[in-house]
Design an enzyme around this catalytic site. Structure first.
Site, mmCIF file in Angstrom:
data_model
loop_
_atom_site.group_PDB
_atom_site.id
_atom_site.type_symbol
_atom_site.label_atom_id
_atom_site.label_comp_id
_atom_site.label_asym_id
_atom_site.label_seq_id
_atom_site.Cartn_x
_atom_site.Cartn_y
_atom_site.Cartn_z
ATOM 1 C CG ASP A 1 -1.901 -1.148 1.212
ATOM 2 O OD1 ASP A 1 -2.218 -1.637 0.115
ATOM 3 O OD2 ASP A 1 -2.303 -1.590 2.301
ATOM 4 C CE LYS B 1 2.415 -2.490 -4.360
ATOM 5 N NZ LYS B 1 2.161 -2.077 -2.963
ATOM 6 N N GLY C 1 -4.474 -4.225 -3.771
ATOM 7 C CA GLY C 1 -5.473 -3.202 -4.091
ATOM 8 C C GLY C 1 -4.701 -1.961 -4.479
ATOM 9 C CG HIS C 2 -1.988 -1.959 -7.004
ATOM 10 N ND1 HIS C 2 -1.065 -2.480 -7.870
ATOM 11 C CD2 HIS C 2 -1.729 -2.536 -5.805
ATOM 12 C CE1 HIS C 2 -0.286 -3.325 -7.219
ATOM 13 N NE2 HIS C 2 -0.683 -3.393 -5.969
ATOM 14 C CD GLN D 1 0.813 -8.912 -2.499
ATOM 15 O OE1 GLN D 1 1.483 -9.544 -3.297
ATOM 16 N NE2 GLN D 1 -0.455 -8.638 -2.722
HETATM 17 P P1 GDP Z 1 -0.657 0.342 -3.566
HETATM 18 O O1 GDP Z 1 -1.289 -0.909 -3.122
HETATM 19 O O2 GDP Z 1 0.824 0.370 -3.313
HETATM 20 O O3 GDP Z 1 -0.987 0.708 -4.985
HETATM 21 O O4 GDP Z 1 -1.270 1.504 -2.642
HETATM 22 P P2 GDP Z 1 -2.827 1.683 -2.229
HETATM 23 O O5 GDP Z 1 -3.577 2.179 -3.391
HETATM 24 O O6 GDP Z 1 -3.345 0.476 -1.546
HETATM 25 O O7 GDP Z 1 -2.706 2.780 -1.107
HETATM 26 C C1 GDP Z 1 -2.063 3.993 -1.353
HETATM 27 C C2 GDP Z 1 -3.042 5.125 -1.042
HETATM 28 O O8 GDP Z 1 -2.325 6.333 -1.044
HETATM 29 C C3 GDP Z 1 -4.126 5.299 -2.084
HETATM 30 O O9 GDP Z 1 -5.288 5.723 -1.433
HETATM 31 C C4 GDP Z 1 -3.578 6.404 -2.980
HETATM 32 O O10 GDP Z 1 -4.609 7.150 -3.622
HETATM 33 C C5 GDP Z 1 -2.869 7.253 -1.982
HETATM 34 N N1 GDP Z 1 -1.714 8.021 -2.445
HETATM 35 C C6 GDP Z 1 -0.714 7.645 -3.270
HETATM 36 N N2 GDP Z 1 0.239 8.603 -3.316
HETATM 37 C C7 GDP Z 1 -0.169 9.585 -2.480
HETATM 38 C C8 GDP Z 1 0.389 10.822 -2.052
HETATM 39 O O11 GDP Z 1 1.484 11.215 -2.428
HETATM 40 N N3 GDP Z 1 -0.338 11.548 -1.155
HETATM 41 C C9 GDP Z 1 -1.552 11.153 -0.681
HETATM 42 N N4 GDP Z 1 -2.177 11.935 0.173
HETATM 43 N N5 GDP Z 1 -2.091 9.994 -1.057
HETATM 44 C C10 GDP Z 1 -1.415 9.213 -1.928
HETATM 45 P P1 IMO Z 2 -0.845 -4.134 -2.249
HETATM 46 O O1 IMO Z 2 -0.386 -4.680 -3.579
HETATM 47 C C1 IMO Z 2 -0.998 -4.554 2.075
HETATM 48 C C2 IMO Z 2 -1.075 -8.626 3.669
HETATM 49 C C3 IMO Z 2 -2.348 -9.064 4.374
HETATM 50 C C4 IMO Z 2 -1.759 -10.018 5.388
HETATM 51 C C5 IMO Z 2 -0.645 -10.697 4.616
HETATM 52 C C6 IMO Z 2 -1.023 -12.043 4.017
HETATM 53 O O2 IMO Z 2 -2.134 -3.416 -2.295
HETATM 54 O O3 IMO Z 2 0.262 -3.383 -1.604
HETATM 55 P P2 IMO Z 2 -2.507 -12.724 1.926
HETATM 56 O O4 IMO Z 2 -3.944 -12.444 1.608
HETATM 57 O O5 IMO Z 2 -1.537 -12.202 0.920
HETATM 58 O O6 IMO Z 2 -2.244 -14.156 2.259
HETATM 59 O O7 IMO Z 2 -2.249 -11.922 3.302
HETATM 60 O O8 IMO Z 2 -0.285 -9.802 3.575
HETATM 61 N N1 IMO Z 2 -1.264 -8.119 2.296
HETATM 62 C C7 IMO Z 2 -1.188 -6.825 1.960
HETATM 63 N N2 IMO Z 2 -1.026 -5.734 2.725
HETATM 64 N N3 IMO Z 2 -1.071 -4.440 0.728
HETATM 65 C C8 IMO Z 2 -1.194 -5.532 -0.052
HETATM 66 O O9 IMO Z 2 -1.158 -5.466 -1.392
HETATM 67 C C9 IMO Z 2 -1.311 -6.789 0.560
HETATM 68 N N4 IMO Z 2 -1.474 -8.043 0.090
HETATM 69 C C10 IMO Z 2 -1.435 -8.838 1.156
HETATM 70 O O10 IMO Z 2 -2.992 -7.987 4.984
HETATM 71 O O11 IMO Z 2 -1.164 -9.297 6.450
HETATM 72 MG MG MG Z 3 -2.805 -1.544 -1.833
#
Ligand code: GDP
Ligand code: IMO
Ligand code: MG
Length: 427
Positions: free
Chosen positions: A13, A16, A40-41, A223
C-alpha cells in the site's frame, strides 16, 4: 528503452498503483508480476478513481499492453468483475493479456484460506482471505491449475477431478466442512474460460518481441518487501515474492534484463494484518496519520496500522531489491506534524542493533531508536519542484536518502496523477 521494476518497499500500500499509472504513459507494456487480488492499487487520474486488484495500473493507456504475468494467481470471478467495472466506466480492456502460466484461485483455496486463518486462533496472519496462500501452496505442490488449462475443457475436467478429490478430503476430514461438487466447480470454471479465452495468451513471446523492439516495460509489483516470504516478517507475510527478483521470475525476464528498480516507500509506515511493526504508533499521532491519510485497506477496508518511517527495515528492502531509486509517496500526509521521527536502529534486549531480525518473535521485542526532525507545517500538495519544498521537508527526504543509501527519484504529494515531484527522470 528500459525495463523498470516498480516494487513495494515496505508492507504494501505504498502507492505503487499511482506511480505505475503515472509512469505508464512513457512505456509500451506493464506486467503485473506477483500476488493476486489480495492487492489493491488505487489510481486517481483524469478518467476517474479506480481500485485495481489484478489488472495492471497501465490499463488507462490504450496503447500500453497490460499483462497479468505468469507469477500471479488469478481468481477468475474477481478478474471478470474488475474487467466489467472498467468497461462500465468506458475503460477499454482489449489490450489486457493474461499469461497462460498464471495459476488460478479455486473455490477450495478461498475456503481453506478462511478455515486455516480460523484454526490459527490468536495467531492469525490476518490474510485478505482471497485464497492467495493456498493457491501459491498448490502451485509449488504441483496441484495448481493454470489459466491456460481453462482453454482445454476435457483436460481441465481430468485434472480438476483428481485435485478436487484430494481437496474435498481435506475440507471434510480435517475441517469438517462440506465437500465441493465437481460438476459445479467444473461448469463454473468452463464459463470463466469462455469469458476470458480472448485474453489468455502465451506471454513469453509477447514480452520477448517487446524487448526486441526496445519497448519500455514496467514490472508492477504487488505487496511489499517486508511481506516477502523469505525476507519479510515470516510467517506474517504473503505467499509470493514482491521483490524485484520476483519481478524477474513472475514476468519472465532474467535478472540482467531489469535495468532499474524503483522502490516505492510511504513517507511513514503502514501495515494491515498481523505481525510485528516496530514503529507502530498506538496513540494520537497514529490516529491522526490514519485519519488524515484515510489509511483503510483498499482490498478489505481494514484500518491500517500507522507508524514512523523505519529506516532499518528500509535498508533491508534496499538490499534485497537492489533498488536504483526510491519513490517517496504521501509526503503531504506529514504536512501538519510539528515533529517527525525516523527509526534509525532498534534496541533488542538492551543492545543496539542496526539490522532487521529474521524472526518475527525477535522483531516483536525490538524497540525503535528514533532520530527527531522538525516538521515543516506547510502545505506541500501543490509543490512540483524539489527546490520549492519547505526546507524541513527537503531535510527529511535527504535524511531518508542518506539512511537508506538510495536516491529519491520521485516524491508524491497527493493521490492524483499530477501530484508529484520528479527529482530525476525515472525513465
Ligand atoms: P498500492 O497498493 O501500493 O498501490 O497503494 P494503495 O492504493 O493500496 O494505497 C495507497 C493510497 O495512497 C491510495 O489511497 C492512494 O490514492 C494514496 N496516495 C498515493 N500517493 C499519495 C500521495 O502522495 N499523497 C496522498 N495523500 N495519497 C497518496
Ligand atoms: P498491495 O499490492 C498490504 C497482507 C495481508 C496479510 C498478509 C497475508 O495493495 O500493496 P494474503 O492475503 O496475501 O495471504 O495476506 O499480507 N497483504 C497486503 N497488505 N497491501 C497488499 O497489497 C497486501 N497483500 C497482502 O494484509 O497481512
Ligand atoms: Mg494496496
Amino acid at each position: 528503452m528500459a525495463v523498470i521494476a516498480v516494487v513495494g518497499a515496505q508492507w504494501g500500500d505504498e502507492g505503487k498503483g499511482k506511480v505505475v499509472d503515472m509512469l505508464a504513459e512513457r512505456v509500451k507494456m506493464v506486467v503485473r508480476f506477483s500476488g493476486g487480488d489480495n492487492a489493491g492499487h488505487t489510481v486517481i487520474n483524469p478518467i476517474g478513481d479506480f481500485k485495481l486488484h489484478l489488472i495492471p495500473s497501465g490499463i488507462f493507456y490504450p496503447s500500453v499492453t497490460c499483462i497479468i504475468g505468469s507469477g500471479t494467481v488469478i481468481n477468475p470471478a474477481r478478474l471478470i468483475e474488475e474487467i466489467d467495472k472498467l468497461n462500465h466506466k468506458k475503460v477499454d480492456t482489449s489490450h489486457l493479456v493474461i499469461s497462460d502460466r498464471a495459476h488460478l484461485v479455486m473455490p477450495y483455496h478461498l475456503l481453506l484460506d478462511g478455515l486455516e486463518e480460523e484454526s490459527r486462533a490468536g495467531k492469525a496472519i490476518g490474510t485478505t482471505r482471497r485464497g492467495i496462500g493456498p493457491a501459491f501452496a498448490d502451485k509449488v505442490a504441483r496441484l495448481g491449475i493454470r489459466a491456460g488449462e481453462l482453454l482445454d475443457k476435457k483436460a481441465l475436467l481430468d485434472r480438476l477431478a483428481s485435485i478436487l478429490e484430494h481437496k474435498n478430503a481435506i475440507l471434510t476430514k480435517i475441517y469438517g466442512a462440506e465437500p465441493l461438487s465437481l460438476d459445479e466447480v467444473y461448469e463454473q470454471y468452463c464459463r470463466y474460460g469462455e469469458r476470458l479465452a480472448g485474453y489468455i495468451k502465451e506471454t513469453t513471446t509477447i514480452i520477448r518481441k517487446a524487448r526486441e523492439r526496445g519497448d519500455g516495460i514496467l514490472l508492477e509489483g504487488a505487496q511489499g518487501a517486508l511481506l516477502d516470504p523469505d525476507y519479510g516478517t515470516y510467517p506474517y507475510t504473503t505467499s509470493s515474492s514482491p521483490l524485484a527478483g520476483g519481478g524477474s521470475l513472475g514476468a519472465g525476464i532474467g535478472p540482467t534484463g531489469i535495468d532499474r528498480v524503483l522502490g516505492v516507500f510511504k513517507a511513514y509506515c503502514t501495515r494491515v494484518g498481523g505481525g510485528p511493526m516496530p514503529t507502530e504508533l498506538e496513540d494520537e499521532t497514529g490516529n491522526r496519520i490514519r485519519e488524515r491519510a484515510c489509511e483503510y485497506g483498499t482490498t478489505t477496508g481494514r484500518p491500517r496500522r500507522c507508524g514512523w518511517f523505519d529506516a532499518v527495515a528500509a535498508g533491508l528492502s534496499n538490499q534485497v531489491n537492489g533498488l536504483t531509486g526510491m519513490a517517496i509517496t504521501r509526503l503531504d500526509v506529514l504536512d501538519d506534524l510539528p515533529e517527525l521521527k525516523i527509526c534509525v536502529a532498534y534496541e533488542l534486549d538492551g543492545r543496539t542493533i542496526d539490522y532487521f531480525p529474521s524472526s518475527a518473535a525477535t522483531l516483536e521485542r525490538c524497540r525503535p531508536i528514533y532520530e527527531k526532525l522538525e516538521g515543516w507545517q506547510a502545505d506541500t500538495t501543490d509543490v512540483r519542484r524539489f527546490d520549492d519544498l519547505p526546507e524541513q521537508a527537503k531535510k527529511y527526504v535527504k535524511r531518508l536518502e542518506e539512511l537508506i543509501s538510495c536516491p529519491a527519484d520521485l516524491i508524491c504529494v497527493g493521490p492524483a496523477r499530477e501530484q508529484k515531484i520528479e527529482v530525476r527522470p525515472v525513465l
